[in-house]
Design a protein around this motif. Structure first.
Motif, PDB file in Angstrom:
ATOM      1  N   SER A 179       0.732  -1.188   0.133  1.00 31.73           N
ATOM      2  CA  SER A 179      -0.193  -0.017   0.151  1.00 31.73           C
ATOM      3  C   SER A 179       0.755   1.311   0.122  1.00 31.73           C
ATOM      4  O   SER A 179       1.785   1.299   0.818  1.00 31.73           O
ATOM      5  CB  SER A 179      -0.984   0.036   1.273  1.00 31.73           C
ATOM      6  N   GLU A 180       0.531   2.153  -0.778  1.00 31.38           N
ATOM      7  CA  GLU A 180       1.004   3.626  -0.760  1.00 31.38           C
ATOM      8  C   GLU A 180       0.549   4.112   0.471  1.00 31.38           C
ATOM      9  O   GLU A 180      -0.577   3.629   1.216  1.00 31.38           O
ATOM     10  CB  GLU A 180       0.635   4.425  -2.031  1.00 31.38           C
ATOM     11  N   PRO A 181       0.893   5.536   0.895  1.00 33.52           N
ATOM     12  CA  PRO A 181       0.175   5.860   2.014  1.00 33.52           C
ATOM     13  C   PRO A 181      -1.022   6.148   1.743  1.00 33.52           C
ATOM     14  O   PRO A 181      -1.564   6.568   0.649  1.00 33.52           O
ATOM     15  CB  PRO A 181       1.201   7.563   2.036  1.00 33.52           C
ATOM     16  N   LEU A 182      -1.907   6.055   2.825  1.00 35.47           N
ATOM     17  CA  LEU A 182      -3.479   5.657   2.629  1.00 35.47           C
ATOM     18  C   LEU A 182      -3.956   7.026   2.834  1.00 35.47           C
ATOM     19  O   LEU A 182      -4.723   7.588   3.656  1.00 35.47           O
ATOM     20  CB  LEU A 182      -3.809   4.772   3.822  1.00 35.47           C
ATOM     21  N   THR A 183      -4.063   8.013   1.337  1.00 33.59           N
ATOM     22  CA  THR A 183      -4.952   9.165   1.253  1.00 33.59           C
ATOM     23  C   THR A 183      -6.309   9.052   2.038  1.00 33.59           C
ATOM     24  O   THR A 183      -7.016   8.193   1.648  1.00 33.59           O
ATOM     25  CB  THR A 183      -4.774   9.347  -0.114  1.00 33.59           C
ATOM     26  N   GLY A 184      -6.517  10.067   2.812  1.00 36.63           N
ATOM     27  CA  GLY A 184      -7.899  10.153   3.278  1.00 36.63           C
ATOM     28  C   GLY A 184      -7.795   9.307   4.555  1.00 36.63           C
ATOM     29  O   GLY A 184      -9.324   9.149   4.939  1.00 36.63           O
ATOM     30  N   CYS A 185      -7.022   8.658   4.958  1.00 34.56           N
ATOM     31  CA  CYS A 185      -7.332   7.410   5.925  1.00 34.56           C
ATOM     32  C   CYS A 185      -6.649   7.850   7.112  1.00 34.56           C
ATOM     33  O   CYS A 185      -5.427   8.429   7.368  1.00 34.56           O
ATOM     34  CB  CYS A 185      -6.763   6.180   5.533  1.00 34.56           C
ATOM     35  N   SER A 186      -6.991   7.553   8.454  1.00 32.31           N
ATOM     36  CA  SER A 186      -6.260   7.444   9.649  1.00 32.31           C
ATOM     37  C   SER A 186      -6.243   5.885  10.064  1.00 32.31           C
ATOM     38  O   SER A 186      -6.965   5.023   9.714  1.00 32.31           O
ATOM     39  CB  SER A 186      -7.095   8.142  10.820  1.00 32.31           C
ATOM     40  N   LEU A 187      -5.042   5.810  11.080  1.00 34.17           N
ATOM     41  CA  LEU A 187      -4.959   4.148  11.384  1.00 34.17           C
ATOM     42  C   LEU A 187      -5.322   3.970  12.763  1.00 34.17           C
ATOM     43  O   LEU A 187      -4.685   4.768  13.695  1.00 34.17           O
ATOM     44  CB  LEU A 187      -3.643   3.546  11.065  1.00 34.17           C
TER      45      LEU A 187
ATOM     46  N   CYS B 153     -12.096   2.359  21.501  1.00 32.71           N
ATOM     47  CA  CYS B 153     -12.465   2.722  19.983  1.00 32.71           C
ATOM     48  C   CYS B 153     -12.995   4.030  19.774  1.00 32.71           C
ATOM     49  O   CYS B 153     -12.908   4.434  18.908  1.00 32.71           O
ATOM     50  CB  CYS B 153     -13.212   1.431  19.589  1.00 32.71           C
ATOM     51  N   LEU B 154     -14.219   4.101  20.505  1.00 31.09           N
ATOM     52  CA  LEU B 154     -14.848   5.339  20.246  1.00 31.09           C
ATOM     53  C   LEU B 154     -14.158   6.716  20.638  1.00 31.09           C
ATOM     54  O   LEU B 154     -14.138   7.453  19.868  1.00 31.09           O
ATOM     55  CB  LEU B 154     -16.059   5.192  21.390  1.00 31.09           C
ATOM     56  N   THR B 155     -13.166   6.651  21.552  1.00 30.98           N
ATOM     57  CA  THR B 155     -12.580   7.869  21.911  1.00 30.98           C
ATOM     58  C   THR B 155     -11.497   7.946  20.797  1.00 30.98           C
ATOM     59  O   THR B 155     -11.180   9.169  20.171  1.00 30.98           O
ATOM     60  CB  THR B 155     -11.494   7.567  23.328  1.00 30.98           C
ATOM     61  N   ALA B 156     -10.893   6.883  20.012  1.00 31.65           N
ATOM     62  CA  ALA B 156     -10.091   7.104  18.994  1.00 31.65           C
ATOM     63  C   ALA B 156     -10.736   7.685  17.735  1.00 31.65           C
ATOM     64  O   ALA B 156     -10.372   8.679  16.972  1.00 31.65           O
ATOM     65  CB  ALA B 156      -9.324   5.653  18.524  1.00 31.65           C
ATOM     66  N   CYS B 157     -11.924   6.980  17.553  1.00 31.10           N
ATOM     67  CA  CYS B 157     -12.550   7.345  16.285  1.00 31.10           C
ATOM     68  C   CYS B 157     -13.261   8.619  16.230  1.00 31.10           C
ATOM     69  O   CYS B 157     -13.488   9.360  15.160  1.00 31.10           O
ATOM     70  CB  CYS B 157     -13.778   6.119  15.818  1.00 31.10           C
ATOM     71  N   GLN B 158     -13.810   9.113  17.465  1.00 33.16           N
ATOM     72  CA  GLN B 158     -14.218  10.430  17.638  1.00 33.16           C
ATOM     73  C   GLN B 158     -13.324  11.348  17.545  1.00 33.16           C
ATOM     74  O   GLN B 158     -13.455  12.410  17.128  1.00 33.16           O
ATOM     75  CB  GLN B 158     -15.063  10.569  19.099  1.00 33.16           C
ATOM     76  N   PHE B 159     -11.719  11.251  17.960  1.00 31.36           N
ATOM     77  CA  PHE B 159     -10.747  12.299  17.717  1.00 31.36           C
ATOM     78  C   PHE B 159     -10.634  12.242  16.275  1.00 31.36           C
ATOM     79  O   PHE B 159     -10.444  13.367  15.695  1.00 31.36           O
ATOM     80  CB  PHE B 159      -9.452  11.738  18.447  1.00 31.36           C
TER      81      PHE B 159
ATOM     82  N   ARG C  54     -12.747  11.728  13.420  1.00 30.61           N
ATOM     83  CA  ARG C  54     -13.853  12.362  13.224  1.00 30.61           C
ATOM     84  C   ARG C  54     -13.850  13.907  13.564  1.00 30.61           C
ATOM     85  O   ARG C  54     -14.051  14.686  12.477  1.00 30.61           O
ATOM     86  CB  ARG C  54     -15.026  11.921  13.729  1.00 30.61           C
ATOM     87  N   SER C  55     -13.478  14.409  14.675  1.00 26.57           N
ATOM     88  CA  SER C  55     -13.787  15.938  15.002  1.00 26.57           C
ATOM     89  C   SER C  55     -12.453  16.523  14.657  1.00 26.57           C
ATOM     90  O   SER C  55     -12.564  17.946  14.415  1.00 26.57           O
ATOM     91  CB  SER C  55     -13.914  15.849  16.399  1.00 26.57           C
TER      92      SER C  55
ATOM     93  N   LEU D 111     -17.907   6.665   9.663  1.00 29.13           N
ATOM     94  CA  LEU D 111     -16.883   6.720   9.051  1.00 29.13           C
ATOM     95  C   LEU D 111     -16.727   5.406   8.174  1.00 29.13           C
ATOM     96  O   LEU D 111     -17.119   4.329   8.544  1.00 29.13           O
ATOM     97  CB  LEU D 111     -15.533   6.721   9.978  1.00 29.13           C
ATOM     98  N   ASP D 112     -15.927   5.307   7.195  1.00 32.18           N
ATOM     99  CA  ASP D 112     -15.796   4.004   6.423  1.00 32.18           C
ATOM    100  C   ASP D 112     -14.518   3.606   7.166  1.00 32.18           C
ATOM    101  O   ASP D 112     -13.883   4.063   7.968  1.00 32.18           O
ATOM    102  CB  ASP D 112     -15.261   4.527   4.904  1.00 32.18           C
ATOM    103  N   ALA D 113     -14.752   2.203   6.666  1.00 31.31           N
ATOM    104  CA  ALA D 113     -13.391   1.385   7.528  1.00 31.31           C
ATOM    105  C   ALA D 113     -12.978   0.060   6.616  1.00 31.31           C
ATOM    106  O   ALA D 113     -13.725  -0.342   6.126  1.00 31.31           O
ATOM    107  CB  ALA D 113     -14.297   0.738   8.888  1.00 31.31           C
ATOM    108  N   ILE D 114     -11.572   0.007   6.807  1.00 35.58           N
ATOM    109  CA  ILE D 114     -10.838  -1.245   6.202  1.00 35.58           C
ATOM    110  C   ILE D 114     -10.055  -1.781   7.220  1.00 35.58           C
ATOM    111  O   ILE D 114      -9.555  -1.360   8.122  1.00 35.58           O
ATOM    112  CB  ILE D 114     -10.118  -0.602   5.151  1.00 35.58           C
ATOM    113  N   GLY D 115     -10.262  -3.181   7.194  1.00 36.06           N
ATOM    114  CA  GLY D 115      -9.580  -3.971   8.222  1.00 36.06           C
ATOM    115  C   GLY D 115      -8.939  -5.034   7.291  1.00 36.06           C
ATOM    116  O   GLY D 115      -9.110  -5.683   6.141  1.00 36.06           O
ATOM    117  N   VAL D 116      -7.700  -5.652   8.016  1.00 32.83           N
ATOM    118  CA  VAL D 116      -6.998  -6.647   7.585  1.00 32.83           C
ATOM    119  C   VAL D 116      -6.768  -7.653   8.773  1.00 32.83           C
ATOM    120  O   VAL D 116      -6.310  -7.304   9.789  1.00 32.83           O
ATOM    121  CB  VAL D 116      -5.482  -6.257   7.054  1.00 32.83           C
ATOM    122  N   GLU D 117      -7.015  -8.766   8.355  1.00 34.31           N
ATOM    123  CA  GLU D 117      -6.992 -10.025   9.526  1.00 34.31           C
ATOM    124  C   GLU D 117      -6.379 -11.268   8.882  1.00 34.31           C
ATOM    125  O   GLU D 117      -6.850 -11.812   7.838  1.00 34.31           O
ATOM    126  CB  GLU D 117      -8.191 -10.160  10.086  1.00 34.31           C
TER     127      GLU D 117
END
Length: 220
Positions: free
Chosen positions: A14-22, A152-158, A160-161, A187-193
């Motif tokens: 993957s290149e740097p994931l434009t528009g994404c946070s991890l 998870c909520l703390t991370a994702c709210q940060f 988003r805001s 938010l959209d989400a992508i996972g790898v497992e």
């Protein structure tokens, strides 16, 4: 979207994931029985660096990690994450403590708290929007190694805001709690497992399971 494959191979492609946070939790040494403690520390540092390298300027990388006692030695995973972040040039935005057990509880083998730490090259946290530094509980977990819903909520709210990113990527997604929480916040989400059974559970997990925890946030 959940990819059933090895996380580091996926990230390497993957290149740097434009528009994404991890948002992710790197695997514990217990998942690598063939590695010595020293070898696992190298793996952990390099894996954290690779995760950070895929975060774009507009995004953040958030790790949720619980320390471990191995052969009488405490391994501080937050320290390992910060070593990798310093190497990659990602300043620390914040470091929160998540209480796994009530304060004052004696625990054995694993500490009664976890680390929730956030890094970014381009995002600056806004002091006026600060949230609690100590979360009194992680929230519901879907499996023993999972990240709690409140964390998870703390991370994702940060994300988003305080970022412009609208997709959350978890390259070690396990049962998919981070993904479900992100979806619940719009938010959209992508996972790898890597493990097929976990990947199937991650695909099936719905944010509606956590409605009582989210309250108005899910229905917004």
């Amino acid at each position: 979207m959940v990819f059933n494959e090895e996380a580091l191979a996926w990230l390497t492609r993957s290149e740097p994931l434009t528009g994404c946070s991890l948002v992710t939790s790197l695997p514990d040494i217990s998942e690598f029985p063939s590695l010595t403690l020293a070898q696992w520390k190298v793996w952990f540092h390099d894996a954290a660096a690779l995760v950070l390298s895929r975060c774009p300027e507009e995004g953040v990388t958030i790790f949720y990690q619980t320390d471990v006692n191995r052969e009488g030695e405490w391994v501080d995973k937050a320290y390992l994450c910060q070593k990798a972040a310093e190497k990659m040039g990602h300043p620390l935005l914040w470091h929160k403590i998540v209480c796994r057990l009530p304060a004052g509880t004696i625990s054995y083998g694993r500490p009664s708290y976890s680390h929730l730490i956030c890094f970014s090259r381009g995002v600056k946290s806004q002091i006026a929007l600060s949230t609690m530094d100590v979360l009194p509980q992680p929230g519901e977990v879907t499996w023993t190694r999972g990240m709690g819903v409140q964390a998870c909520l703390t991370a994702c709210q940060f994300i988003r805001s305080q970022t412009s990113t609208r997709t959350v990527v978890d390259p070690f997604c396990g049962h998919g709690t981070v993904l479900a929480v992100a979806n619940g916040l719009g938010l959209d989400a992508i996972g790898v497992e890597l493990v097929p059974k976990r990947a199937r559970k991650a695909r099936a997990l719905q944010s509606s399971r956590f409605t009582l925890v989210f309250g108005d946030e899910v229905s917004a």
